[in-house]
Design a protein around this motif. Structure first.
Motif, short mmCIF file in Angstrom:
data_model
loop_
_atom_site.label_atom_id
_atom_site.label_comp_id
_atom_site.label_asym_id
_atom_site.label_seq_id
_atom_site.Cartn_x
_atom_site.Cartn_y
_atom_site.Cartn_z
N ASP A 239 -21.91 -23.54 4.13
CA ASP A 239 -22.72 -24.67 5.21
C ASP A 239 -23.06 -25.82 4.05
OD1 ASP A 239 -24.80 -23.67 3.80
OD2 ASP A 239 -25.67 -22.45 5.33
N GLU A 240 -23.44 -26.92 4.71
CA GLU A 240 -23.86 -28.00 4.07
C GLU A 240 -24.72 -27.85 2.58
OE1 GLU A 240 -23.82 -32.43 3.10
OE2 GLU A 240 -22.54 -31.05 4.54
N GLN A 241 -25.90 -27.03 3.11
CA GLN A 241 -26.78 -26.76 1.78
C GLN A 241 -26.21 -25.94 0.63
OE1 GLN A 241 -30.48 -24.93 3.08
NE2 GLN A 241 -31.43 -24.80 1.12
N ALA A 242 -25.58 -24.93 1.16
CA ALA A 242 -24.88 -24.25 0.26
C ALA A 242 -23.75 -24.76 -0.69
CB ALA A 242 -24.30 -22.88 0.66
N ALA A 243 -22.94 -25.61 -0.15
CA ALA A 243 -22.16 -26.45 -0.57
C ALA A 243 -22.78 -27.50 -1.76
CB ALA A 243 -21.26 -27.27 0.28
N LEU A 244 -23.77 -27.98 -1.50
CA LEU A 244 -24.52 -28.91 -2.18
C LEU A 244 -25.00 -27.95 -3.45
CD1 LEU A 244 -26.42 -31.35 -0.06
CD2 LEU A 244 -24.42 -31.77 -1.18
N GLU A 245 -25.53 -26.85 -3.15
CA GLU A 245 -26.02 -26.04 -4.27
C GLU A 245 -25.03 -25.81 -5.43
OE1 GLU A 245 -27.67 -22.35 -2.85
OE2 GLU A 245 -29.47 -23.52 -2.06
N VAL A 246 -23.76 -25.41 -4.75
CA VAL A 246 -22.48 -25.04 -5.67
C VAL A 246 -22.16 -26.22 -6.39
CG1 VAL A 246 -20.26 -23.88 -5.56
CG2 VAL A 246 -22.17 -22.97 -4.10
N THR A 247 -21.95 -27.16 -5.57
CA THR A 247 -21.38 -28.39 -6.22
C THR A 247 -22.30 -29.05 -7.11
OG1 THR A 247 -20.44 -29.13 -3.98
CG2 THR A 247 -20.71 -30.99 -5.72
N ALA A 248 -23.65 -28.87 -7.23
CA ALA A 248 -24.45 -29.21 -8.24
C ALA A 248 -24.22 -28.33 -9.41
CB ALA A 248 -26.00 -29.17 -7.65
N ILE A 249 -24.20 -27.11 -9.37
CA ILE A 249 -23.93 -26.23 -10.50
C ILE A 249 -22.71 -26.47 -11.12
CG2 ILE A 249 -23.42 -23.79 -11.10
CD1 ILE A 249 -25.11 -22.86 -8.61
N HIS A 250 -21.64 -26.76 -10.40
CA HIS A 250 -20.29 -27.14 -11.02
C HIS A 250 -20.41 -28.65 -11.67
CE1 HIS A 250 -17.56 -23.72 -10.04
NE2 HIS A 250 -18.55 -23.67 -9.19
N SER A 251 -21.16 -29.34 -11.06
CA SER A 251 -21.29 -30.91 -11.96
C SER A 251 -21.99 -30.67 -13.08
CB SER A 251 -22.31 -31.65 -10.66
OG SER A 251 -22.60 -32.86 -11.27
N VAL A 252 -22.97 -29.98 -13.36
CA VAL A 252 -23.77 -29.84 -14.64
C VAL A 252 -22.70 -28.98 -15.51
CG1 VAL A 252 -25.82 -28.59 -15.66
CG2 VAL A 252 -26.05 -29.57 -13.38
N ALA A 253 -22.03 -28.03 -15.09
CA ALA A 253 -21.04 -27.53 -15.74
C ALA A 253 -20.01 -28.52 -16.28
CB ALA A 253 -20.65 -26.03 -15.22
N GLY A 254 -19.74 -29.33 -15.51
CA GLY A 254 -18.58 -30.42 -15.97
C GLY A 254 -17.27 -29.73 -15.27
N THR A 255 -17.15 -28.68 -14.46
CA THR A 255 -15.97 -28.29 -13.78
C THR A 255 -15.69 -28.71 -12.46
OG1 THR A 255 -17.23 -26.23 -13.12
CG2 THR A 255 -16.30 -26.11 -15.09
N LEU A 256 -16.21 -29.65 -12.18
CA LEU A 256 -16.09 -30.14 -10.53
C LEU A 256 -14.85 -31.20 -10.52
CD1 LEU A 256 -17.56 -30.37 -7.85
CD2 LEU A 256 -18.45 -32.46 -8.38
N PRO A 257 -13.87 -30.52 -9.83
CA PRO A 257 -12.67 -31.29 -9.64
C PRO A 257 -12.68 -32.82 -9.15
CG PRO A 257 -12.52 -28.84 -8.52
CD PRO A 257 -13.82 -29.46 -8.58
N PRO A 258 -12.09 -33.54 -9.93
CA PRO A 258 -12.49 -35.04 -9.45
C PRO A 258 -11.73 -35.72 -8.14
CG PRO A 258 -10.71 -34.84 -10.94
CD PRO A 258 -11.31 -33.63 -10.99
N ASP A 259 -10.87 -34.88 -7.57
CA ASP A 259 -10.17 -35.15 -6.43
C ASP A 259 -11.00 -34.26 -5.31
OD1 ASP A 259 -9.36 -32.76 -7.15
OD2 ASP A 259 -7.44 -33.05 -6.11
N SER A 260 -11.87 -33.73 -5.39
CA SER A 260 -12.80 -32.60 -4.47
C SER A 260 -14.11 -32.66 -4.75
CB SER A 260 -11.92 -31.39 -4.30
OG SER A 260 -12.59 -30.56 -3.50
N PRO A 261 -14.93 -33.72 -4.52
CA PRO A 261 -16.30 -33.76 -4.96
C PRO A 261 -17.22 -32.69 -4.28
CG PRO A 261 -15.95 -35.55 -3.41
CD PRO A 261 -14.55 -35.15 -3.86
#
Length: 506
Positions: A239-261
């Protein structure tokens, strides 16, 4: 004016904190004093900022420059303060209007040529700015899609420092970035590819429905890795909240795909067995980074060849798996990461890993015991489902009459079971059966006494610990939800006990 102020964001784990960037110009020998617990990267930013300002067509003040980063007690790490430092220096020197930067939050690293480069952790930084009441942030163009995921804040994308200066002077506006349309998530591996293994397929379905940890044992080629890789496809979308939590972790880790924010599907992490404790749980010698366990938050952490991992590394998972979070402390500070992930372990039955099974095994009984003993009892006691997979038979491999159920069919049953559990757990703050505390299980959701005779007998003879007893009850409730029953019966309790003790009995 010789004093100017702007804002940036510092990170502690996946949480951001506003940093007040103040610059004062005074008479004296030209130089820069930087205060506020900066790390080596922040201290070196002064030279990067000076070169960027000059190469972007600006003028570096030949005065004594004092830069303060507040709160002074908070450690400042990373290169994300560069853009805020440059604009504050220019505002203090009068090159840009100081009032134009007073409420602006600026995040980004500067290249020596004045380019604004992407940094890690932009999503939690923008979330922190929004919570603090700021209306506008300036971020690198490479991070704009990620920053635009935050509702209620204006995101300006910057490509160069010269563009930022032109915007502050009112000569040209930075482009406003809106939330992008997310591309469709490509389908993952399908459960229909797994031939045979009805017990393994059942275990993966139960694990997905209740959020249970899983241990798969069997010879090479039995399908352990295939089953583990298909588990995320059975889990519901975030869901929206969980997606933001997971995305924040991958953003800090530097593993967030650039084409799928935005990460909308449960993640799958499979570290190599040579991974260190810091790689698995988190840490590092510089800024504290999330490990594979944290990156698997709300997804699956798969440890293939689990006995090959150092035992001490595996045992560090025990507390985080129970708590759903991990706190990593260093002399300069601490960081807390969420890590509510499903753990899947896979192992061969012995070191030689003979595909032909026990008949061709060359290992002595002592070698087998030593190999299996690399997984500690306390760790295995936290695993709800333990399944031994036999080798796939020739008949099952060549059978073409009945196609195995695909992921879509099994995922529908999982979604129905999770909906039933969510309705039962409504108002408790819990989402899946694996999270229910043992006290609530025994006091509020205890099956009929007649259904518990088998599991009580296992507890009496020492085949189960008290923790194991509670875990059998949780799995029994999951089996009941999958069967559409309102309460577990003897059949569900017996199957739950079998799924836990199968490995021990083997």
């Amino acid at each position: 004016m010789t004093l100017a102020r702007t804002w940036s964001v510092g990170l502690a784990g996946v949480h951001g904190a506003l940093v007040d960037v103040e610059v004062d110009l005074s008479a004296g020998v030209p130089g820069v004093v930087l205060v506020g617990l900066p790390d080596a990267v922040v201290r070196q930013s002064v030279d990067r900022v000076r070169a960027a300002v000059v190469n972007a067509g600006g003028r570096w003040p030949l005065r004594r420059i004092t830069i303060g980063l507040s709160p002074a007690s908070m450690p400042k790490q990373g290169s994300g303060f560069d853009l805020a430092l440059a604009t504050a220096v220019l505002a203090a020197d009068g090159a840009v209007p100081p009032e134009s930067v007073g409420r602006l939050v600026l995040i980004g690293e500067l290249g020596l040529d004045g380019s604004v480069r992407a940094v890690r952790g932009v999503l939690p930084a923008v979330l922190a700015a929004a919570r603090a009441g700021h209306a506008t942030v300036v971020v690198p163009a490479g991070n704009a899609g990620e920053a635009a995921l935050v509702e209620g804040i204006e995101v300006l994308a910057a490509g160069t420092l010269a563009e930022v200066v032109a915007h502050l002077e009112g000569r040209a506006s930075l482009p406003r970035h809106t939330r992008p349309a997310l591309p469709p998530t490509p389908p993952g591996p399908d459960l229909g590819d797994v031939v045979g293994q009805p017990i393994g397929r059942r275990a993966v379905e139960v694990a997905a429905a209740g959020g249970h940890h899983l241990f798969l044992s069997g010879p090479p080629g039995a399908g352990k890795t295939m089953l583990a890789e298909r588990l995320p496809g059975l889990l519901p979308a975030l869901d929206e909240q969980a997606a933001l939590e997971v995305t924040a972790i991958h953003s800090v880790a530097g593993t967030l795909p650039p084409d799928s924010p935005l990460v909308t599907r449960p993640t799958f992490e499979a570290p190599h067995h040579s991974a260190t404790m810091a790689a698995l749980v988190g840490g590092g010698s510089g800024p504290i980074r999330p490990g594979a366990l944290c990156r698997a938050h709300r997804g699956v952490l798969f440890l293939d060849e689990a006995p090959e991992f150092p035992r001490a590394v595996l045992d560090t998972l025990r507390q985080p798996l129970e708590r759903g979070s991990v706190t990593i402390s260093r002399a300069g500070g601490a960081a807390t990461f969420p890590c509510r992930a499903q753990l899947v372990l896979a192992a061969n039955p012995c070191p030689c890993a003979s595909a032909a099974g026990d008949a061709a095994c060359t290992c002595s009984p002592l070698e087998r015991r030593r190999y299996q003993g690399r997984l500690s009892g306390p760790l295995l006691d936290r695993i709800d489902l333990r399944v031994d997979l036999p080798a796939v038979t020739r008949a099952a491999w060549l059978e073409t009459g009945t196609a195995p159920e695909p992921t879509s069919v099994v995922a529908a049953r999982v979604a129905h079971a999770r909906a039933a559990a969510a309705a039962r757990l409504s108002g408790t703050g819990l989402g899946v059966n694996s999270q229910v505390p043992g006290r609530l299980l025994r006091e509020r959701w205890s099956p009929p006494r007649s259904a518990l005779r088998l599991v009580e007998r296992a507890l009496e003879r020492g085949a189960l610990s008290v923790r194991g007893y509670d875990r059998v009850l949780r799995v029994a409730w999951t089996l009941s939800d999958l069967a559409g029953r309102t309460v577990p019966g003897p059949d569900e309790v017996a199957e739950a006990l079998g799924l836990r003790l199968q490995r021990a009995a083997a």
